[in-house]
Motif scaffolding. Structure first.
Motif, PDB file in Angstrom:
ATOM      1  N   ASP A 161     -11.009  22.776  10.512  1.00 38.35           N
ATOM      2  CA  ASP A 161     -12.350  22.487  11.035  1.00 38.35           C
ATOM      3  C   ASP A 161     -12.175  21.542  12.212  1.00 38.35           C
ATOM      4  O   ASP A 161     -11.311  20.663  12.165  1.00 38.35           O
ATOM      5  CB  ASP A 161     -13.227  21.841   9.950  1.00 38.35           C
TER       6      ASP A 161
ATOM      7  N   ALA B  16     -15.982  16.881   8.445  1.00 37.55           N
ATOM      8  CA  ALA B  16     -16.128  18.112   7.654  1.00 37.55           C
ATOM      9  C   ALA B  16     -14.849  18.393   6.867  1.00 37.55           C
ATOM     10  O   ALA B  16     -14.907  18.804   5.697  1.00 37.55           O
ATOM     11  CB  ALA B  16     -16.467  19.289   8.560  1.00 37.55           C
TER      12      ALA B  16
ATOM     13  N   LEU C  58     -14.627  18.542   2.758  1.00 34.76           N
ATOM     14  CA  LEU C  58     -14.106  19.714   2.069  1.00 34.76           C
ATOM     15  C   LEU C  58     -12.955  19.333   1.143  1.00 34.76           C
ATOM     16  O   LEU C  58     -12.874  19.793   0.008  1.00 34.76           O
ATOM     17  CB  LEU C  58     -13.650  20.768   3.078  1.00 34.76           C
TER      18      LEU C  58
ATOM     19  N   ASP D 209     -13.185  27.111   9.127  1.00 37.96           N
ATOM     20  CA  ASP D 209     -14.472  27.037   9.818  1.00 37.96           C
ATOM     21  C   ASP D 209     -14.531  28.173  10.841  1.00 37.96           C
ATOM     22  O   ASP D 209     -13.501  28.682  11.278  1.00 37.96           O
ATOM     23  CB  ASP D 209     -14.597  25.671  10.512  1.00 37.96           C
TER      24      ASP D 209
ATOM     25  N   VAL E  10     -15.598  28.610   5.500  1.00 41.22           N
ATOM     26  CA  VAL E  10     -16.581  27.567   5.198  1.00 41.22           C
ATOM     27  C   VAL E  10     -17.322  27.295   6.496  1.00 41.22           C
ATOM     28  O   VAL E  10     -16.737  26.791   7.453  1.00 41.22           O
ATOM     29  CB  VAL E  10     -15.898  26.282   4.688  1.00 41.22           C
ATOM     30  N   SER E  11     -18.604  27.664   6.530  1.00 43.09           N
ATOM     31  CA  SER E  11     -19.331  27.572   7.795  1.00 43.09           C
ATOM     32  C   SER E  11     -20.811  27.310   7.578  1.00 43.09           C
ATOM     33  O   SER E  11     -21.375  27.660   6.549  1.00 43.09           O
ATOM     34  CB  SER E  11     -19.158  28.880   8.573  1.00 43.09           C
ATOM     35  N   ALA E  12     -21.423  26.713   8.590  1.00 41.26           N
ATOM     36  CA  ALA E  12     -22.875  26.537   8.599  1.00 41.26           C
ATOM     37  C   ALA E  12     -23.550  27.806   9.106  1.00 41.26           C
ATOM     38  O   ALA E  12     -24.752  27.986   8.937  1.00 41.26           O
ATOM     39  CB  ALA E  12     -23.257  25.345   9.475  1.00 41.26           C
TER      40      ALA E  12
ATOM     41  N   LYS F 185     -21.677  25.377   4.411  1.00 39.40           N
ATOM     42  CA  LYS F 185     -21.574  23.921   4.511  1.00 39.40           C
ATOM     43  C   LYS F 185     -22.926  23.317   4.181  1.00 39.40           C
ATOM     44  O   LYS F 185     -23.941  23.897   4.530  1.00 39.40           O
ATOM     45  CB  LYS F 185     -21.200  23.503   5.936  1.00 39.40           C
ATOM     46  N   PRO F 186     -22.966  22.146   3.579  1.00 41.48           N
ATOM     47  CA  PRO F 186     -21.815  21.453   2.996  1.00 41.48           C
ATOM     48  C   PRO F 186     -21.344  22.178   1.738  1.00 41.48           C
ATOM     49  O   PRO F 186     -22.146  22.707   0.981  1.00 41.48           O
ATOM     50  CB  PRO F 186     -22.363  20.057   2.670  1.00 41.48           C
ATOM     51  N   VAL F 187     -20.052  22.192   1.549  1.00 41.92           N
ATOM     52  CA  VAL F 187     -19.471  22.953   0.451  1.00 41.92           C
ATOM     53  C   VAL F 187     -19.760  22.295  -0.895  1.00 41.92           C
ATOM     54  O   VAL F 187     -19.772  21.079  -1.017  1.00 41.92           O
ATOM     55  CB  VAL F 187     -17.958  23.153   0.693  1.00 41.92           C
TER      56      VAL F 187
END
Length: 122
Positions: free
Chosen positions: A9, A14, A18, A54, A81-83, A104-106
Motif C-alpha cells: 500500500d 494503511a 492491515l 492495494d 484490499v482497497s477502498a 478498507k478499512p479491513v
C-alpha cells in the motif's frame, strides 16, 4: 513453517492498520512495499506467499501488479484490499487471479475468514 506475507500500500498508515488486522500468533514474516514495483521486487525475492495488495498506488497500480504476476505464473495468494469497491474493480481483480477482495478499512474477521477458506495454516 513461517509464511512470507507482503503488505502493499502506498500509505504507511494503511499498511500498519492491515498488519494489525492479521491473526495473532500467526507464524509469518512480514515485508512491506509502498508501490507496485516494490511489490514485484519483493515477490521475486520470495517474500510474498500471501500478498495483501492495494489497487491505487503510484509507479504501478494493483491491477498492473496482478497482470505482471499472471505473466510470471503467479504462485502467491493475492488478497486485494482497497477502498475502490466498485463491482467492476472486484470482478477485474478476480479475473486477474486475486483470491479475494476486502474493503478498507479491513476487518480482522474477514481476513481470518478468507485465510481459512483457502486453507492457509494459522
Amino acid at each position: 513453517m513461517t509464511i512470507p506475507v507482503l503488505v502493499v500500500d502506498d500509505s504507511p498508515m494503511a499498511r500498519k492498520m492491515l498488519i494489525k488486522a492479521l491473526p495473532e500468533g500467526w507464524d509469518i514474516s512480514i515485508s512491506q512495499a509502498g508501490n507496485g514495483l516494490e511489490a514485484l521486487a519483493a515477490y521475486r525475492e520470495g517474500k510474498a506467499e500471501i500478498m495483501f495488495l492495494d489497487l491505487t498506488m503510484p509507479e504501478l497500480d494493483g491491477f498492473g501488479v496482478l497482470e505482471e504476476l499472471r505473466k510470471e505464473g503467479m504462485n502467491s495468494f493475492v488478497i486485494v484490499v482497497s477502498a475502490d469497491i466498485q463491482p467492476i474493480a472486484q470482478e477485474r481483480v478476480k479475473q486477474l487471479g486475486a483470491i479475494a477482495f476486502l474493503k478498507k478499512p479491513v476487518n480482522p474477521n474477514e481476513v481470518l475468514s478468507v485465510l481459512k477458506q483457502y486453507g492457509v495454516t494459522l
